[in-house]
Write a protein that holds these residues in place. Sequence first.
Motif, PDB file in Angstrom:
ATOM      1  N   CYS A  45      39.711  62.355  45.899  1.00  0.00           N
ATOM      2  CA  CYS A  45      39.723  61.101  45.152  1.00  0.00           C
ATOM      3  C   CYS A  45      41.166  60.734  44.815  1.00  0.00           C
ATOM      4  O   CYS A  45      42.082  61.543  44.983  1.00  0.00           O
ATOM      5  CB  CYS A  45      38.912  61.240  43.867  1.00  0.00           C
ATOM      6  SG  CYS A  45      37.202  61.766  44.113  1.00  0.00           S
ATOM      7  N   LEU A  46      41.381  59.531  44.332  1.00  0.00           N
ATOM      8  CA  LEU A  46      42.729  59.089  43.999  1.00  0.00           C
ATOM      9  C   LEU A  46      43.433  60.076  43.072  1.00  0.00           C
ATOM     10  O   LEU A  46      42.854  60.531  42.082  1.00  0.00           O
ATOM     11  CB  LEU A  46      42.689  57.715  43.325  1.00  0.00           C
ATOM     12  CG  LEU A  46      42.549  56.482  44.237  1.00  0.00           C
ATOM     13  CD1 LEU A  46      42.408  55.226  43.378  1.00  0.00           C
ATOM     14  CD2 LEU A  46      43.741  56.343  45.182  1.00  0.00           C
ATOM     15  N   VAL A  64      38.607  53.210  41.773  1.00  0.00           N
ATOM     16  CA  VAL A  64      38.462  54.657  41.921  1.00  0.00           C
ATOM     17  C   VAL A  64      37.150  54.931  42.651  1.00  0.00           C
ATOM     18  O   VAL A  64      36.088  54.470  42.218  1.00  0.00           O
ATOM     19  CB  VAL A  64      38.439  55.353  40.544  1.00  0.00           C
ATOM     20  CG1 VAL A  64      38.339  56.858  40.714  1.00  0.00           C
ATOM     21  CG2 VAL A  64      39.670  54.962  39.744  1.00  0.00           C
ATOM     22  N   ALA A  72      36.490  61.832  40.509  1.00  0.00           N
ATOM     23  CA  ALA A  72      37.929  61.673  40.302  1.00  0.00           C
ATOM     24  C   ALA A  72      38.267  62.021  38.856  1.00  0.00           C
ATOM     25  O   ALA A  72      37.380  62.141  38.003  1.00  0.00           O
ATOM     26  CB  ALA A  72      38.345  60.230  40.607  1.00  0.00           C
ATOM     27  N   VAL A  74      38.807  60.768  35.995  1.00  0.00           N
ATOM     28  CA  VAL A  74      38.660  59.460  35.350  1.00  0.00           C
ATOM     29  C   VAL A  74      39.367  59.409  33.996  1.00  0.00           C
ATOM     30  O   VAL A  74      39.822  58.340  33.574  1.00  0.00           O
ATOM     31  CB  VAL A  74      37.174  59.080  35.204  1.00  0.00           C
ATOM     32  CG1 VAL A  74      36.567  58.777  36.555  1.00  0.00           C
ATOM     33  CG2 VAL A  74      36.383  60.159  34.491  1.00  0.00           C
ATOM     34  N   LEU A  77      42.923  58.586  34.798  1.00  0.00           N
ATOM     35  CA  LEU A  77      43.029  57.266  35.422  1.00  0.00           C
ATOM     36  C   LEU A  77      42.769  56.149  34.407  1.00  0.00           C
ATOM     37  O   LEU A  77      43.472  55.135  34.402  1.00  0.00           O
ATOM     38  CB  LEU A  77      42.059  57.176  36.598  1.00  0.00           C
ATOM     39  CG  LEU A  77      42.474  58.012  37.820  1.00  0.00           C
ATOM     40  CD1 LEU A  77      41.310  58.188  38.785  1.00  0.00           C
ATOM     41  CD2 LEU A  77      43.659  57.379  38.536  1.00  0.00           C
ATOM     42  N   VAL A  88      40.471  49.524  35.413  1.00  0.00           N
ATOM     43  CA  VAL A  88      40.070  50.644  36.256  1.00  0.00           C
ATOM     44  C   VAL A  88      38.577  50.525  36.545  1.00  0.00           C
ATOM     45  O   VAL A  88      37.750  50.612  35.640  1.00  0.00           O
ATOM     46  CB  VAL A  88      40.385  51.998  35.593  1.00  0.00           C
ATOM     47  CG1 VAL A  88      39.889  53.141  36.471  1.00  0.00           C
ATOM     48  CG2 VAL A  88      41.885  52.137  35.346  1.00  0.00           C
ATOM     49  N   GLU A  90      35.232  51.833  38.871  1.00  0.00           N
ATOM     50  CA  GLU A  90      34.746  53.046  39.549  1.00  0.00           C
ATOM     51  C   GLU A  90      33.642  52.704  40.528  1.00  0.00           C
ATOM     52  O   GLU A  90      32.755  51.899  40.216  1.00  0.00           O
ATOM     53  CB  GLU A  90      34.217  54.059  38.531  1.00  0.00           C
ATOM     54  CG  GLU A  90      35.252  54.576  37.555  1.00  0.00           C
ATOM     55  CD  GLU A  90      34.651  55.574  36.583  1.00  0.00           C
ATOM     56  OE1 GLU A  90      33.931  56.488  37.039  1.00  0.00           O
ATOM     57  OE2 GLU A  90      34.875  55.424  35.368  1.00  0.00           O
TER      58      GLU A  90
END
Length: 220
Positions: A45-46, A64, A72, A74, A77, A88, A90
């Motif tokens: 994931c990122l 994401v 990820a 989160v 992020l 952001v 998802e």
Amino acid sequence: MLRAAGVGVGDEVVVPAFGNVEVAEAVTLAGALPVFADIDPVTYCLDPGAVEAAVTPRTAAVVVVHRFGRWADVRRLHGLGQRYGVLVLEQGESEAPYDEIAQRRERAAYLDVRLKGVRTPDGGDGHTYQQYVVRVPGNGRPDRDAFAMALRAKGVECRVPVKTPVHRLPEFRRCVSLPETELAADETLTLPVDAALTKREMQRIVSACNALGGLLQPAY
């Protein structure tokens, strides 16, 4: 979601290149520019650090994508989003029934302790094993593809999860350094962990992989 958030012409949206092209296409359809950031080599994931490096004053959002049953980071992020005033969003995978997830985890654990010659996935953070992704050592794509061909010849279904990173596709080609994305695209292979697999089928997967493991030497 992007349009509803007011993302449009002149905006940039940070997205992963390791995965489905639909995310970048959605950004383009909203009128914005997709900006590709690298992935974490464990979760696919990122990577929050790569995302932060990609943020500019024109960044309006980050998309994401949770991959292969791993989430990820989160928390980090969303923290970045708050720090820079960036939305952001998802995108998750479809949820499987609990019983099916439990069976996938059971089969993944079976492979984890028996496979040799490939690098097994990290099972942390509630991995649901939507896909069981291994790394094939050697000289990248040629060895991975040869490994996959040999497994299929032995009756083991396997596939390359991401054949071409999005930033390498003609319509989204970018001159950007994404080393973890490139490496993952060259080395990853998914092995079956479906709930319907029998013990005999699981044994066949292990036998086929382990028979090939010693034939593909790591690059030095």
